[in-house]
Design an enzyme around this catalytic site. Structure first.
Site, short mmCIF file in Angstrom:
data_model
loop_
_atom_site.label_atom_id
_atom_site.label_comp_id
_atom_site.label_asym_id
_atom_site.label_seq_id
_atom_site.Cartn_x
_atom_site.Cartn_y
_atom_site.Cartn_z
CB SER A 154 -0.82 0.06 1.25
OG SER A 154 -1.70 1.18 1.32
CG ASP A 201 -3.53 3.61 -1.02
OD1 ASP A 201 -4.18 3.62 -2.08
OD2 ASP A 201 -3.40 3.19 -0.03
CG ASP A 235 -2.96 -0.66 -1.90
OD1 ASP A 235 -3.14 0.48 -1.41
OD2 ASP A 235 -3.70 -1.71 -1.23
CD GLU A 246 -10.01 3.21 8.84
OE1 GLU A 246 -9.84 2.73 9.90
OE2 GLU A 246 -9.12 3.17 7.97
CB ALA A 247 -10.25 10.75 8.96
CG ASN A 248 -7.22 6.12 6.56
OD1 ASN A 248 -8.42 5.94 5.79
ND2 ASN A 248 -6.79 5.25 7.23
CB SER A 302 -0.07 2.46 16.59
OG SER A 302 0.34 1.71 15.14
N GLY A 303 -1.84 0.14 15.50
CA GLY A 303 -1.66 -1.32 15.23
C GLY A 303 -0.69 -1.61 13.97
NE ARG A 338 -1.13 5.50 14.77
CZ ARG A 338 -0.04 5.54 14.40
NH1 ARG A 338 0.72 6.90 14.37
NH2 ARG A 338 0.47 4.81 13.40
C1 16G Z 1 -4.19 0.05 8.53
C2 16G Z 1 -5.68 -0.02 8.22
C3 16G Z 1 -6.09 1.39 8.17
C4 16G Z 1 -5.95 2.04 9.49
C5 16G Z 1 -4.59 2.07 10.02
C6 16G Z 1 -4.35 2.33 11.40
C7 16G Z 1 -6.69 -1.50 6.54
C8 16G Z 1 -6.76 -1.90 5.10
N1 16G Z 1 -5.80 -0.52 6.90
O1 16G Z 1 -3.28 0.74 7.53
O2 16G Z 1 -7.65 1.29 8.13
O3 16G Z 1 -6.45 3.30 9.54
O4 16G Z 1 -4.03 0.77 9.84
O5 16G Z 1 -3.05 2.42 11.65
O6 16G Z 1 -7.35 -2.20 7.40
P1 16G Z 1 -2.69 2.45 13.19
O7 16G Z 1 -3.09 1.54 13.86
O8 16G Z 1 -0.98 2.42 13.02
O9 16G Z 1 -3.05 4.07 13.65
MG MG Z 2 -3.59 1.08 0.36
#
Ligand code: 16G
Ligand code: MG
Length: 552
Positions: free
Chosen positions: A68, A288, A290, A385-387, A518-519, A525
């Site tokens: 991505s 983005d 992808d 999502e805001a993104n 964060s995930g 965050r």
């Molecule tokens: C990933 C997620 C996105 C989320 C982001 C949060 C998908 C396809 N992408 O990029 O939805 O906004 O993680 O990242 O699910 P974070 O946990 O680091 O804030």
């Molecule tokens: Mg993407």
């Protein structure tokens, strides 16, 4: 598992030893890492995809090789389920365990146990199909090859290589095949372009005086796969939309995701490379790497590359407004259920706008799989999502209902208007990818609605004013010590942290703030909102300090 299958798995996997000293995790959006260490992961996830196909009665499964918006030297892999959505979460632990199995024997052991537990027929008696796709990263070709080897290790499984595609395109193909529909790239473009054309054909004759929306749209394609695909799609639009493509990758010279793309634009609030003062007043969008998410923006005059960002929340608001208007025309007695799904990152002003429209807004934790799952619970589920990642889902029940109205024969003016509204909504369901967020389909719907409304990009941007907000990252010893609840808006652990945050929030007008681990990065965050930018900054900083104090 029979002996033949066992020995094929054992032998093939010796060619794909796992990287030493790295623990891989399926994460919020599949596996991602430096491409050089991913051969064994994609090989193993190839096996998983074949098993998933067997488990679902031979349904087509998708495997997408992409990282991505990450840097070009990274890569990754995600699995698409038969519906075109993401891999069911129940299988994520299995993905993690096989990705990290230290040697062929333990890998085969894990597969044997899982197949037994899940009742998966890996005896060669059943067929399995996996569609493979990749983005434009140079490492993609050899990773596709490794995934292909993994798939073919499972007796009866075949891989079909779709070549270079966007992530949502592959998800669309998986869904279409499983529905017995035509599923080539040409079919995908045909569906998107004809439903866009339908929206345009149904524009009422008098719709507003502001016709700026008719001007050209300039799209930053992040030097990724979206560039080539948008070019192809534009040709199918037969001049109904004027699109100028920039940062298209390939021979254009730019580097994937470097100073370009939706992630950069949304996070930095700066114009991407290749855009400048001569673009002031023009409607711009950014995909983005992808092409599964997008945002819009306009360049600020003498603003030092600063932009007016029109993010996923505002895209969602435009879509929700349009759908609401069409539903009002339908005046259906069997009102469809409508759910708007956001995360805590949604700007508070957008949530207020949507609620003021009379719509039901639901919050889920961050990550597309949560939003998508919630949106599926409604006849019309709209999530963003805001993104900039999101889509609109229609239930079969609602589509049948639209079909009925489309075929009614009443020739009264009211009947005619209802039929048009049903056709517009039908087109929305067709243009929007039902599997996953799709930047190309999203762009077409935005453009179709702006033309319908006769709105300029500025008019759209004025739907509401974003509340000033701030995002910060805090490095802590162990981010997993933060446990949240209520769609990540409330900290459960460590005890006392939420109370401390609440007392800070109480000091600010329109103050709102939450923290979450964060995930995707090793940080906690912090997100804040307040009436002024200074206050939002101050609130975020003071909460970040508190997080440090609690977690060290
Ligand atoms: C990933 C997620 C996105 C989320 C982001 C949060 C998908 C396809 N992408 O990029 O939805 O906004 O993680 O990242 O699910 P974070 O946990 O680091 O804030
Ligand atoms: Mg993407």
């Amino acid at each position: 598992m029979n002996e033949k299958q066992r020995s094929i798995l054992l032998q093939s996997s010796t060619h794909f030893p796992p990287p030493k000293g790295t623990k891989l995790s399926y994460g919020t959006a599949g596996f991602r890492a430096d491409a050089s260490i991913l051969q064994s992961t994609v090989f193993r996830i190839g096996i998983l995809a074949a098993l998933r196909s067997l488990k679902t009665g031979g349904a087509v499964i998708g495997l997408m090789i992409t990282a991505s918006h990450n840097k070009v030297s990274d890569n990754g892999i995600k699995v698409a389920d038969p519906s075109g959505g993401m891999l069911t979460q129940d299988w994520e632990p299995f993905a993690d365990s096989i990705a990290n199995a230290p040697d062929p024997e333990s890998l085969v052991q894990l597969i044997t146990e899982f197949a037994k537990k899940e009742n998966i027929p890996i005896d060669g008696s059943k067929a399995a199909v996996v569609l493979l796709g990749r983005d434009t990263r140079p490492s993609g070709e050899s990773l596709v090859e490794a995934a292909n080897k993994g798939i073919c290790c499972v007796i009866g499984a075949v891989a079909i290589n779709m070549g270079i595609v966007t992530t949502p395109e592959l998800h669309w193909m998986v869904r279409a095949r499983n529905k017995g529909m035509k599923a080539s790239e040409a079919d995908y473009f045909h569906q998107l372009s004809t439903s866009f054309r339908c929206l345009i054909d149904l524009i009422p004759e008098k719709s507003g005086e502001d016709n700026d929306a008719i001007g050209k749209l300039v799209v930053d394609c992040s030097n990724g796969v979206g560039g080539e695909k948008l070019q192809d799609l534009t040709q199918k639009l037969n001049g109904f939309l004027q699109i100028e493509i920039r940062n298209s990758g390939g021979n254009s010279g730019g580097i994937l995701n470097e100073g370009v793309g939706a992630d950069f634009v949304q996070k930095e609030k700066l114009s991407p490379q290749g855009f400048g003062p001569s673009d002031v007043g023009i409607r711009c969008a950014s995909l983005d790497g992808d092409a599964d998410r997008f945002v819009y923006f306009t360049i600020i005059l003498n603003g030092n590359n600063k932009i007016n960002l029109i993010d996923g929340d505002k895209i969602l608001s435009l879509f929700a407004l349009f759908i609401k208007q069409q539903l009002t025309i339908l005046e259906d007695s069997k009102k469809p259920s409508v759910g708007i799904v956001q995360t805590a990152y949604a700007n508070g002003a957008s949530t207020k706008y949507l609620k003021d429209l009379g719509l039901k807004v639901i919050f889920t934790p961050t990550g597309v799989k949560y939003l998508h799952g919630k949106a599926e619970e409604y006849d019309i589920g709209i999530y963003f999502e805001a993104n900039g990642h999101g889509t609109i889902l229609f239930s079969d029940l609602f589509l049948n209902c639209l079909e009925g109205i489309k075929n009614e024969s009443s020739s009264t003016e009211n009947g005619l208007e209802k039929r048009k509204a049903a056709k517009r909504l039908w087109a929305v369901g067709n243009v929007m990818n039902q599997g996953v967020g799709d930047a190309l389909s999203g762009l077409l719907l935005v453009e179709g609605i702006l033309q319908h409304m006769g709105w300029s990009v500025d008019k759209w941007n004025q739907l509401y004013d974003d509340l000033p907000s701030r995002q910060l990252k805090v490095k802590v010893a162990d981010r997993s010590a933060v446990i949240t609840t209520n769609a990540e808006t409330c900290v459960e652990k460590p005890p006392g942290l939420q109370e401390a945050i609440n007392s800070l929030i109480g000091k600010y007008r329109q103050g709102r703030c939450f923290v979450r681990p964060s995930g995707t990065e090793d940080v906690v965050r912090v997100y804040s909102e307040a009436e002024t930018q200074e206050e939002a900054d101050e609130l975020a900083n003071s909460v970040a300090n508190i997080v440090q104090q609690f977690l060290g």
